[in-house]
Design a protein around this motif. Structure first.
Motif: not given
Length: 306
Positions: A109-112, A138-139, A295-300
């Motif tokens: 959720a944090n990744a999103a 979630g959030g 996916a974007f958040g995982a590598i942010a």
């Protein structure tokens, strides 16, 4: 030279992968089935093997993994991931040793939330509240570009904010009347079912898509269900806003696909309960990245400046 990263979105059914460069361009995407046999013991090696097979011609600068569970305070281990069968799992060290690149773990959720901040609806913002409305709620809360993770890796558990009600809805976490028992897609359906029962009306099986179709036709009972859903959610969001004073609230998840019929009344409820100094000075937006947000958040963490 532009750096490339591997993003991993680890789910209970499917593990999704993407090669994304530091500018936010998706170069390649693929997925594999999640092997949850033997309490998911094969998953770490499956991740390594598929990355070696699918990204062997790309120079990778790091791997970011979104995980459906809390992350340890040092960021190296998954504390628990129930739908994978995991207890404490030192995932980062395992992947890093095998691939010889830095590895970041982040709650899904944090990744999103991070994804929407980097490349989505909150692009250019540094302080956001992200709420995802699906089977649950979630959030993620981001302040000064940093996720609020908390001492027990449970920061941003928006779906488990307690709400007032005469009902007795048991949440999956074991508590009573958590926000997600009312304002998730499942919660909205439960509310509609109760309203129909109270009015001695039967409509068979239905989803939130049906509820919003009924709303378009002026259905008063569907309107009651929406009013209850957004009232609980709006009050909770206003409470968070009054605590952290963010720039933007982003609503994602399947229920957000309803768009304006959901967001406009939600904004009205938030504004009714928000601190006057904040009212009119923040934005409420629908998420834009869909399934790519994680996916974007995982590598942010590799590419977003502190």
């Amino acid at each position: 030279m532009v750096k490339n990263y591997i993003a991993v979105d680890l789910g209970g059914t499917t593990i999704k992968f993407a090669i994304i460069d530091e500018l936010g361009k998706i170069i390649k995407k693929w997925h594999i089935k999640t092997d949850v046999s033997d309490n998911g013991k094969n998953i770490p090696q499956d991740i390594v093997d598929t990355i070696k097979a699918e990204a062997n011609d790309v120079e990778v600068s790091g791997v970011g993994i979104g995980v459906p569970g809390p992350i340890s305070a040092d960021g190296r281990s998954v504390v628990r991931a129930v739908n994978l069968g995991w207890g404490l799992t030192p995932l980062s060290d395992f992947i890093q040793k095998q691939l010889q690149v830095p590895v970041l773990l982040v709650n899904d959720a944090n990744a999103a939330a991070l994804g929407e901040m980097w490349q989505g609806a909150a692009q250019g913002k540094e302080n956001i509240i992200f709420v995802t409305l699906g089977t649950g709620v979630g959030g993620g809360i981001i302040l000064n570009k940093r996720i609020i993770n908390g001492v027990h890796s449970s920061g941003g558990e928006i779906g488990h904010i307690p709400v007032e009600s005469d009902e007795h809805r048991v949440c999956g976490c074991g508590n009573i009347n958590c926000l997600e028992t009312f304002s998730s897609a499942n919660g909205m359906v439960t509310t509609m079912q109760k309203i129909l029962a109270d009015n001695e009306e039967e409509r068979g099986e239905f989803t939130t898509v049906d509820i919003f179709e009924w709303l378009k036709k002026g259905d008063e009972l569907a309107q009651q269900a929406l009013d209850i859903t957004v009232d609980k959610l709006g009050r909770a969001i206003a409470s968070i806003m009054n605590t952290v004073d963010a720039e933007e609230v982003v609503i994602g998840g399947g229920l957000s696909a309803a768009g304006a019929p959901l967001l406009l009344p939600l904004k009205d409820v938030i504004d009714k309960h928000i601190f006057p100094e904040i009212r009119g000075k923040y934005h409420l937006k629908q998420a834009t990245l869909g399934n790519d947000a994680g996916a974007f958040g995982a590598i942010a963490g590799f590419v977003v400046d502190d």
